[in-house]
Design a protein around this motif. Structure first.
Motif, PDB file in Angstrom:
ATOM      1  N   TYR A  80       0.822  -0.957  -0.029  1.00 18.43           N
ATOM      2  CA  TYR A  80       0.249  -0.033  -0.015  1.00 18.43           C
ATOM      3  C   TYR A  80       0.882   1.160  -0.045  1.00 18.43           C
ATOM      4  CZ  TYR A  80       1.100  -1.031   4.829  1.00 18.43           C
ATOM      5  OH  TYR A  80       1.573  -1.066   6.108  1.00 18.43           O
ATOM      6  N   ARG A  81       2.305   0.948   0.016  1.00 18.84           N
ATOM      7  CA  ARG A  81       3.165   2.310  -0.029  1.00 18.84           C
ATOM      8  C   ARG A  81       3.219   2.794  -1.562  1.00 18.84           C
ATOM      9  NH1 ARG A  81       7.706   0.748   4.585  1.00 18.84           N
ATOM     10  NH2 ARG A  81       6.609   2.072   6.172  1.00 18.84           N
ATOM     11  N   HIS A  82       2.779   1.900  -2.365  1.00 20.48           N
ATOM     12  CA  HIS A  82       2.971   2.202  -3.829  1.00 20.48           C
ATOM     13  C   HIS A  82       1.563   2.671  -4.541  1.00 20.48           C
ATOM     14  CE1 HIS A  82       6.862   0.253  -3.932  1.00 20.48           C
ATOM     15  NE2 HIS A  82       6.372  -0.696  -2.992  1.00 20.48           N
ATOM     16  N   ALA A  83       1.762   3.611  -5.311  1.00 23.42           N
ATOM     17  CA  ALA A  83       0.633   4.415  -5.977  1.00 23.42           C
ATOM     18  C   ALA A  83      -0.197   3.075  -6.891  1.00 23.42           C
ATOM     19  CB  ALA A  83       1.088   5.232  -7.070  1.00 23.42           C
ATOM     20  N   HIS A  85      -1.072   0.107  -5.931  1.00 20.29           N
ATOM     21  CA  HIS A  85      -1.858  -0.639  -5.088  1.00 20.29           C
ATOM     22  C   HIS A  85      -3.192  -0.063  -5.177  1.00 20.29           C
ATOM     23  CE1 HIS A  85      -3.037  -2.794  -1.379  1.00 20.29           C
ATOM     24  NE2 HIS A  85      -3.479  -1.791  -1.099  1.00 20.29           N
ATOM     25  N   TYR A  86      -3.419   0.983  -5.673  1.00 20.33           N
ATOM     26  CA  TYR A  86      -4.822   1.765  -5.499  1.00 20.33           C
ATOM     27  C   TYR A  86      -5.408   1.675  -7.072  1.00 20.33           C
ATOM     28  CZ  TYR A  86      -3.166   3.024  -1.119  1.00 20.33           C
ATOM     29  OH  TYR A  86      -2.446   2.716   0.034  1.00 20.33           O
ATOM     30  N   LYS A  87      -6.195   0.700  -7.105  1.00 21.87           N
ATOM     31  CA  LYS A  87      -7.029   0.363  -8.419  1.00 21.87           C
ATOM     32  C   LYS A  87      -8.057   1.511  -8.951  1.00 21.87           C
ATOM     33  CE  LYS A  87      -4.418  -3.383  -9.073  1.00 21.87           C
ATOM     34  NZ  LYS A  87      -3.118  -2.513  -8.981  1.00 21.87           N
ATOM     35  N   LEU A  88      -7.920   2.260  -9.910  1.00 23.67           N
ATOM     36  CA  LEU A  88      -8.874   3.269 -10.112  1.00 23.67           C
ATOM     37  C   LEU A  88      -9.512   3.230 -11.647  1.00 23.67           C
ATOM     38  CD1 LEU A  88      -7.110   6.731  -8.881  1.00 23.67           C
ATOM     39  CD2 LEU A  88      -8.803   5.314  -7.713  1.00 23.67           C
ATOM     40  N   PRO A  89     -10.677   3.485 -11.722  1.00 25.21           N
ATOM     41  CA  PRO A  89     -11.257   3.313 -13.293  1.00 25.21           C
ATOM     42  C   PRO A  89     -10.335   4.136 -14.068  1.00 25.21           C
ATOM     43  CG  PRO A  89     -13.013   3.804 -11.485  1.00 25.21           C
ATOM     44  CD  PRO A  89     -11.708   4.019 -10.814  1.00 25.21           C
ATOM     45  N   GLU A  91     -11.091   6.168 -16.069  1.00 29.00           N
ATOM     46  CA  GLU A  91     -11.215   7.820 -16.534  1.00 29.00           C
ATOM     47  C   GLU A  91     -10.593   8.564 -15.642  1.00 29.00           C
ATOM     48  OE1 GLU A  91     -13.429   5.037 -16.250  1.00 29.00           O
ATOM     49  OE2 GLU A  91     -15.158   5.320 -17.482  1.00 29.00           O
ATOM     50  N   VAL A  92     -10.175   8.027 -14.479  1.00 28.30           N
ATOM     51  CA  VAL A  92      -9.438   8.800 -13.553  1.00 28.30           C
ATOM     52  C   VAL A  92      -8.027   8.327 -13.090  1.00 28.30           C
ATOM     53  CG1 VAL A  92     -11.661   9.860 -12.479  1.00 28.30           C
ATOM     54  CG2 VAL A  92     -10.871   7.574 -11.665  1.00 28.30           C
ATOM     55  N   ASP A  93      -7.788   7.317 -13.899  1.00 25.34           N
ATOM     56  CA  ASP A  93      -6.497   6.794 -13.560  1.00 25.34           C
ATOM     57  C   ASP A  93      -5.163   7.458 -13.572  1.00 25.34           C
ATOM     58  OD1 ASP A  93      -5.355   4.451 -12.215  1.00 25.34           O
ATOM     59  OD2 ASP A  93      -4.758   3.587 -14.224  1.00 25.34           O
ATOM     60  N   ASN A  94      -5.149   8.719 -14.473  1.00 23.48           N
ATOM     61  CA  ASN A  94      -4.097   9.508 -14.506  1.00 23.48           C
ATOM     62  C   ASN A  94      -3.661  10.509 -13.412  1.00 23.48           C
ATOM     63  OD1 ASN A  94      -6.066  10.936 -15.145  1.00 23.48           O
ATOM     64  ND2 ASN A  94      -4.961  12.281 -16.721  1.00 23.48           N
ATOM     65  N   MET A  95      -3.941   9.924 -12.011  1.00 21.72           N
ATOM     66  CA  MET A  95      -3.281  10.832 -10.898  1.00 21.72           C
ATOM     67  C   MET A  95      -2.248  10.167 -10.280  1.00 21.72           C
ATOM     68  SD  MET A  95      -6.146  10.896  -7.933  1.00 21.72           S
ATOM     69  CE  MET A  95      -7.327  10.994  -9.016  1.00 21.72           C
TER      70      MET A  95
END
Ligand SMILES: [Fe+2]
Ligand SMILES: [Fe+2]
Ligand SMILES: [Fe+2]
Lengths: 95, 310
Positions: A80-83, A85-89, A91-95
């Motif tokens: 969870y220290r890595h980006a 780890h957070y699965k985003l759809p 459409e908003v994944d480019n953060m």
């Protein structure tokens, strides 16, 4: 003739303003001043850098290869220290 | 002297970084030092609103994430204090200036984290805004500051993503959870926009800092970038940005947004935000509470050295 061993120095070079000094090697010298001059002669003959650091090797405390497991182990179970780890759809994944 | 100034100007003009041992004008040194110390204090004080929720995170998973994020922020403070120390100031002096009220930190951290939704909002908006600013600062002209920014930016992406993801879970949850997320957005949106500082026309430092390339893009440019990237993210999870004047401007290819309440901004900066006194008092207390540890470590080291000599 008595064999005389000069202290060892580690040499760090900043290749360009804005970059970190990086370790390039080591050499023997009588003192810090001489180590700087030798470092210039050995490592900067083609303007490979803009700044040199010399550090007596004996002043460096290093972690041991054999300690590596216990030293770094606790990091392996913390994804969870890595980006990633957070699965985003998408459409908003480019953060 | 003139040749020193000329060589400094030339480095700036040629996109070279200024390094600690280079000659630099006093005003440059003062400005970059003020900025790094303010940034360092922000990282450290910023641990408080989030720290408030460690023991009350809704799941163990959220708790370890929050701990890891706050630990990163402490590290960011360290990177920045060390960068500031390359200019000959000491950590003690900087902390003292903070306690004396002479050094500032980002005013956003004077707002409280009232609900769990605030934790998601801080990651998404506050870290999101900080990232926009920090990405730009990776090219700042002072070498150690630039390198600290590069290191920090590598770690920030996780902060924003965990915040957005936590917000998304609430926004897609029960009606109460969604309302809680919306309430948090309502309270954090405007302070997040204020993080970029006054408008370019009113910003005291911007002009000179841009000439020195300490600042690479103006407050308004960075703020607009943040708005443009954040509005679609809010829409995607069905949350509403609390700004009736917000609308897409086809000509500019950007969102227009309503006026920022600068009176509130000035009030909070001047010390009258919801948590200013609490934040500083907590920092002072933490410093005092840790004194016995530093004393013990020092006593141990003194003993060890004495033994080595003997
Ligand atoms: Fe940070
Ligand atoms: Fe930050
Ligand atoms: Fe962060």
């Amino acid at each position: 003739m008595k064999q005389q061993s000069l202290p060892l120095f580690e040499i760090f070079i900043r290749s360009k303003r804005g970059l970190d000094h990086r370790h390039v090697g080591s050499l023997h010298a009588e003192d810090h001043e001489q180590a700087l001059e030798y470092a210039r002669d050995v490592y900067l003959r083609r303007s490979e850098g803009v700044s040199i650091w010399v550090v007596r090797s004996s002043d460096i405390t290093a972690s041991q290869e054999s300690d590596v497991a216990s030293f770094y182990d606790p990091m392996d179970d913390k994804p969870y220290r890595h980006a990633t780890h957070y699965k985003l759809p998408k459409e908003v994944d480019n953060m | 002297m003139d040749s020193l100034q000329a060589s400094f100007d030339e480095k700036i003009a040629n996109e070279q970084r200024i390094e600690p041992k280079d000659w630099m004008p006093d005003a440059f040194r003062k400005t970059v030092l003020r900025q790094m110390s303010q940034h360092a204090h922000s990282e450290v004080i910023g641990m408080q609103p989030e720290g408030n929720w460690i023991t009350r995170a809704p799941t163990l998973h959220r708790k370890v994430i929050l701990l890891a994020k706050i630990q990163d922020e402490g590290g960011h403070g360290l990177y920045l204090y060390s960068a500031a120390e390359t200019l000959g100031t000491s950590r003690e002096e900087m902390v003292q200036a903070l306690h004396d009220g002479k050094a500032k930190y980002a005013s956003i951290f004077n707002y409280p984290a009232l609900t769990w939704a605030d934790i998601g909002m801080i990651g998404w908006l506050v870290d999101g805004a900080a990232i926009v600013n920090q990405v730009s600062l990776q090219r700042t002209s002072y070498g150690p500051y630039s390198r600290a920014m590069i290191r920090i930016c590598k770690e920030e992406s996780f902060h924003q993503r965990q915040g957005y993801e936590a917000t998304m879970v609430l926004a897609r949850g029960s009606a109460e959870q969604k309302a809680m997320a919306q309430d948090a957005l309502d309270r954090w949106w405007w302070p997040a926009l204020m993080m970029f500082g006054p408008h370019d026309t009113d910003s005291a430092h911007t002009g000179q800092s841009m000439k020195w390339k300490l600042k690479r893009e103006s407050n308004d440019v960075l703020r607009q970038r943040f708005v443009d990237q954040t509005v679609p993210q809010a829409e995607f999870i069905g949350l509403k940005i609390p700004d009736p004047e917000l609308r897409w401007n086809e000509d500019r290819g950007s969102y227009d947004f309503g006026p920022i309440d600068w009176d509130e901004f000035m009030r909070v900066i001047a010390g009258d935000g919801p948590c200013n006194r609490q934040r500083l008092a907590h920092h002072v207390r933490a410093q005092q509470d840790g004194q016995w540890v530093r004393d013990a470590m020092h006593a141990y080291e003194t003993k060890r050295q004495a033994r080595e000599v003997a």
